[in-house]
Design a protein around this motif. Structure first.
Motif, PDB file in Angstrom:
ATOM      1  N   ALA A  13       0.826  -1.210   0.000  1.00 32.98           N
ATOM      2  CA  ALA A  13       0.000   0.000   0.000  1.00 32.98           C
ATOM      3  C   ALA A  13       0.857   1.254   0.000  1.00 32.98           C
ATOM      4  O   ALA A  13       0.557   2.226  -0.700  1.00 32.98           O
ATOM      5  N   ALA A  17       0.733   3.957  -2.895  1.00 27.95           N
ATOM      6  CA  ALA A  17       0.350   5.321  -2.511  1.00 27.95           C
ATOM      7  C   ALA A  17       1.429   6.331  -2.881  1.00 27.95           C
ATOM      8  O   ALA A  17       1.115   7.415  -3.386  1.00 27.95           O
ATOM      9  N   GLY A  34       3.106   3.060   4.436  1.00 26.25           N
ATOM     10  CA  GLY A  34       2.117   2.024   4.144  1.00 26.25           C
ATOM     11  C   GLY A  34       1.555   1.376   5.393  1.00 26.25           C
ATOM     12  O   GLY A  34       0.341   1.191   5.520  1.00 26.25           O
ATOM     13  N   ALA A  38      -2.159   1.793   6.635  1.00 26.21           N
ATOM     14  CA  ALA A  38      -3.024   0.612   6.787  1.00 26.21           C
ATOM     15  C   ALA A  38      -3.675   0.601   8.161  1.00 26.21           C
ATOM     16  O   ALA A  38      -4.859   0.280   8.299  1.00 26.21           O
TER      17      ALA A  38
END
Length: 78
Positions: A13, A17, A34, A38
């Motif tokens: 992620a 991102a 990340g 999360a």
């Protein structure tokens, strides 16, 4: 196992991102972004799900009460 999954998902992620936001960051920063993202996103989604669950229960209670009032008026009312 859940911690390992959070690390893997958070790393992915963070990578996605940083690419979507066009941020140049080193590997450690990308992983930290990340994982923290999360965690924050997971808490937010869980909070919204709880609120939505309460709201759905409240609406269901109102609809159930309205149904009982309608049945009462229809079969026992004057």
């Amino acid at each position: 196992m859940p911690i390992l999954a959070m690390l893997i998902i958070g790393t992915a992620a963070g990578f996605i991102a940083t690419r979507l936001m066009k941020v140049e960051a080193d590997l450690g920063t990308t992983i930290a972004i990340g994982i923290l993202g999360a965690l924050a996103g997971g808490l937010l989604i869980r909070f919204l799900a709880v609120i939505a669950g309460w709201a759905a229960g409240f609406v269901g209670a109102i609809l159930g009460a309205m149904l009982l009032i309608w049945l009462w008026q229809r079969y026992f009312g004057s």
